[in-house]
Design a protein around this motif. Structure first.
Motif, short mmCIF file in Angstrom:
data_model
loop_
_atom_site.label_atom_id
_atom_site.label_comp_id
_atom_site.label_asym_id
_atom_site.label_seq_id
_atom_site.Cartn_x
_atom_site.Cartn_y
_atom_site.Cartn_z
N VAL A 349 1.13 -1.32 0.01
CA VAL A 349 -0.09 0.06 -0.08
C VAL A 349 0.90 1.22 0.04
O VAL A 349 0.43 2.46 -0.47
N ALA A 350 2.04 1.27 0.83
CA ALA A 350 2.97 2.30 1.04
C ALA A 350 4.00 2.28 -0.54
O ALA A 350 4.32 3.47 -0.91
N CYS A 351 4.05 1.15 -0.91
CA CYS A 351 5.27 1.09 -1.90
C CYS A 351 4.88 0.88 -3.43
O CYS A 351 5.66 1.03 -4.23
N GLU A 352 3.74 0.35 -3.46
CA GLU A 352 3.28 0.20 -5.14
C GLU A 352 2.72 1.09 -5.46
O GLU A 352 1.41 1.41 -5.22
N PRO A 353 3.05 2.03 -6.60
CA PRO A 353 2.38 3.39 -7.19
C PRO A 353 1.40 2.97 -7.79
O PRO A 353 0.12 3.86 -7.72
N SER A 354 1.09 1.88 -8.12
CA SER A 354 -0.51 1.40 -8.67
C SER A 354 -1.24 1.01 -7.85
O SER A 354 -2.54 1.56 -8.03
N LEU A 355 -1.18 1.12 -6.47
CA LEU A 355 -2.32 1.10 -5.52
C LEU A 355 -2.53 2.54 -4.76
O LEU A 355 -1.63 3.04 -4.23
N GLN A 356 -3.66 3.25 -5.12
CA GLN A 356 -4.00 4.30 -4.57
C GLN A 356 -4.95 4.19 -3.54
O GLN A 356 -5.77 5.15 -3.23
N HIS A 357 -4.72 3.17 -2.78
CA HIS A 357 -5.70 2.74 -1.38
C HIS A 357 -5.75 4.16 -0.36
O HIS A 357 -6.76 4.22 0.01
N LEU A 358 -4.54 4.50 -0.07
CA LEU A 358 -4.43 5.57 0.73
C LEU A 358 -4.97 6.67 0.30
O LEU A 358 -5.80 7.58 1.22
N GLN A 359 -4.95 7.18 -0.91
CA GLN A 359 -5.52 8.07 -1.27
C GLN A 359 -7.12 8.01 -1.47
O GLN A 359 -7.86 9.15 -0.95
N SER A 360 -7.73 6.82 -1.67
CA SER A 360 -8.95 6.63 -1.31
C SER A 360 -9.34 6.66 -0.16
O SER A 360 -10.56 7.33 0.10
N CYS A 361 -8.54 6.40 0.90
CA CYS A 361 -9.06 6.42 2.28
C CYS A 361 -9.23 7.81 2.64
O CYS A 361 -9.96 8.30 3.43
N PHE A 362 -8.21 8.58 2.22
CA PHE A 362 -7.98 9.79 2.59
C PHE A 362 -9.47 10.89 2.04
O PHE A 362 -10.20 11.42 2.49
N GLU A 363 -9.67 10.59 0.83
CA GLU A 363 -11.03 10.96 0.12
C GLU A 363 -12.12 10.52 0.76
O GLU A 363 -13.12 11.43 1.32
N ALA A 364 -12.28 9.34 1.40
CA ALA A 364 -13.55 8.94 2.09
C ALA A 364 -13.67 9.50 3.23
O ALA A 364 -14.72 10.07 3.80
N LEU A 365 -12.56 9.78 3.91
CA LEU A 365 -12.48 10.53 5.55
C LEU A 365 -12.79 11.95 5.16
O LEU A 365 -13.67 12.72 5.86
N LYS A 366 -12.16 12.64 4.01
CA LYS A 366 -12.92 13.91 3.66
C LYS A 366 -14.32 14.20 3.60
O LYS A 366 -14.61 15.25 3.99
N ALA A 367 -14.79 13.04 3.04
CA ALA A 367 -16.24 13.15 2.86
C ALA A 367 -17.08 13.25 4.23
O ALA A 367 -18.14 13.99 4.35
#
Lengths: 374, 374
Positions: A349-367
């Protein structure tokens, strides 16, 4: 199983390569094929912990917790004194494990969200002769990162005979750790965190001094965790020769082989640095963009594999994120259990650029940002 | 890994379904999805051991050996007396584990290839009050099958307070075992034998009496194997609720779920019967067609999950079979270590008609028949 995005502080999302290495046929634990895999895993474990050539890696079926039993039953005798530097739930559980085997435990306790001040470590060591000191590198309950290097310097200066034991369950692979250079005697970790493998393996490293201690003391007060049993087995596998005490979980070892190889191919230092960049990005978004407060009191003392965030409605947020397919964790520290959430960002999740999981999490929290301030 | 035919007495060949269930993504150990899987595994474990409703299943990251630690550190206090019925290497190792935790062990030892005579069990129990008696259902070192039912009857008659502990590592799933009806207090097994899953799980069952003993005794002399820690966790998962003490190996549990489901879909009694038929066929070929001698002295006392065969050149035979892609095991019993081979036939190899592995093994052995008589 499920297709949810997994963002808890372990088990972490495993890479495709690791998952393929896991889903293989059983092979004989005494075959030359498995002996070669196990030998490579032991050597790469030494590299990932930055251990010297004389350090002894140990890979056991079990969870991270089993590493505590290894320390408590092989490196201390009943009645001997251990100093526990406590930064949360996991430090306290380690203390409980030591006591179960008869150790006399003294604790220096940090304030919630803080590390133990070095002056207090120094004072405790000056006042009493300890057989062992335990440091929880990252307490996964709070996300507090201890300064293992400086603590080791203090121990080496004030009480060089004291064995230094580091709980690196949530640190090996995502925090700076130099087993050999810092003079650590036993560092224990688990497969399912920044090592990027599935849960089920206790992964640890012993110094030459710790091996000697374990082999020369009286019979250990345990069996499955007995170093007198395991050290000869590990030494044999280290030399590419199969050896039996209890059946190793061959597929889990094969999966760990894949994940350690990924880490070393990426470059260990680069991988740790990538965890730091990822963590900084996420923590800044949480504090600056969302105006939320972290459980850790300073950036310097914050772990890079997870983020613990105060919110006023943890259960609601966890449920809402789960609904949108994102799995995060709740609180674990008794004092603030229902006041915070934990987001893990270790491994792929931290190292593979193809995984945008943390970004998705941030967007969900932002909501949910409006109602989150604790 | 390799495409060899795996015919050792564990790890065994896993079915395609089990392999697919293993090679899955990590999921949260506290998710409702995992709680549902774990609940089903616990219920099916109870069925496979034929435990009653009040019996408590226990699934831990570890090997079969860990079950010995569970018994030794939770069900006996230091200094209490345990009677070990020894039929080989594994019975003796269990005794060593009990001693490591401080138990006082008396042994009744069977002759090589034989079971312990019931009269000797009776005599030992009449002479001394034992806290616990241990029975190795199948000693994997020799393939001796103990008559657990008759031993339980003797214990119930002579010393009903004595806890009955059965090592079922090489028996659960391929031998007749009736936990509830026979009055067993603790039966321990492992995932990688007749349960048909990969190695890495200790799978066991406690009676109501054993649970009470574990929960009311003084603090156990262990931590990772502590029943005071694990029983509440298992009870919660049993009710479909996640609970935390140490991270369970989620993929291994998912693989065990697949294999237990396969066993129960086949029908437990039918599955045991199929192991018996397979074993009888193989043993008859070995003794009648090849004229070789088994390590076990009578058909009645022979296990159905493996066959131990005297040969005069074990290393050569093992190497020759390995060359033709068949992996079997060498001896393990100290007295005859280099005089026999062991062939495992548990799980898919015994029960899936499409797998002709054991036939292939027999054909390969036949090719060497001339020089094999020990």
């Amino acid at each position: 199983m499920t297709e949810d995005i997994l963002l808890i502080p372990g088990p972490v999302t495993i890479s495709n390569k690791v998952q393929r290495a896991l889903g293989t046929a059983s092979i004989s634990h005494t075959s030359p094929e498995f002996a070669a895999i196990f030998a490579r895993v032991l050597k790469n474990t030494r590299l990932v912990f930055k251990g010297g050539e004389t350090s002894q890696p140990l890979i056991l079926a079990g969870s991270g917790t089993l590493g505590w039993d290894v320390a408590a039953s092989n490196l201390v005798e009943a009645g001997e004194k251990v100093l526990v530097l406590s930064t949360g739930y996991f430090s306290d559980s380690f203390a409980e494990c030591l006591q179960a085997y008869g150790a006399h435990v003294d604790k220096v306790r940090a304030s919630l969200g803080d590390v133990v001040p070095l002056s207090e470590v120094c004072e405790a060591l000056q006042g009493t002769k300890y057989k062992m000191v335990t440091i929880t590198h990252v307490d996964t309950s709070t996300g507090v990162l201890s300064d293992v290097k400086s603590i080791c310097e203090v121990v080496k200066k004030v009480s060089p005979e004291t064995l230094i034991v580091v709980d690196g369950v949530c640190s090996v692979g995502c925090e700076k750790l130099e087993f050999e250079a810092w003079g650590i005697d036993y560092a224990l970790s688990a497969s399912q965190k920044a090592l990027g493998a599935p849960p089920g393996l206790s992964v640890s490293l012993l110094s030459e001094r710790a091996v000697k201690e374990a082999l020369t003391r009286k019979a250990p007060s345990c069996f499955f965790a007995s170093l007198k049993k395991w050290i000869p087995v590990m030494r044999n596998y280290d030399n590419g020769k199969a050896c039996y005490f209890a059946t190793p979980p061959v597929q889990l070892v094969n999966a760990l082989d894949a994940s350690l190889t990924e880490i070393l191919d990426y470059g260990l230092d680069a991988r740790v640095a990538k965890h730091w960049t990822t963590s900084d990005w996420f923590k800044n978004r949480i504090t600056e963009d969302l105006g939320l407060e972290l459980v850790t009191n300073s950036a310097e003392d914050s772990a890079h594999g997870l983020t613990a965030i105060y919110v006023n409605n943890p259960a609601e947020i966890i449920a809402a994120l789960k609904k949108s397919g994102i799995v995060i964790a709740g609180g674990l520290h008794a004092d603030i259990k229902n006041q915070y959430i934990r987001v893990g960002h270790m491994g792929a999740v931290a190292c593979e650029p193809s995984l945008q999981h943390l970004q998705s999490c941030f967007e969900a929290l932002k909501a949910f940002a409006g109602g989150m301030q604790a």
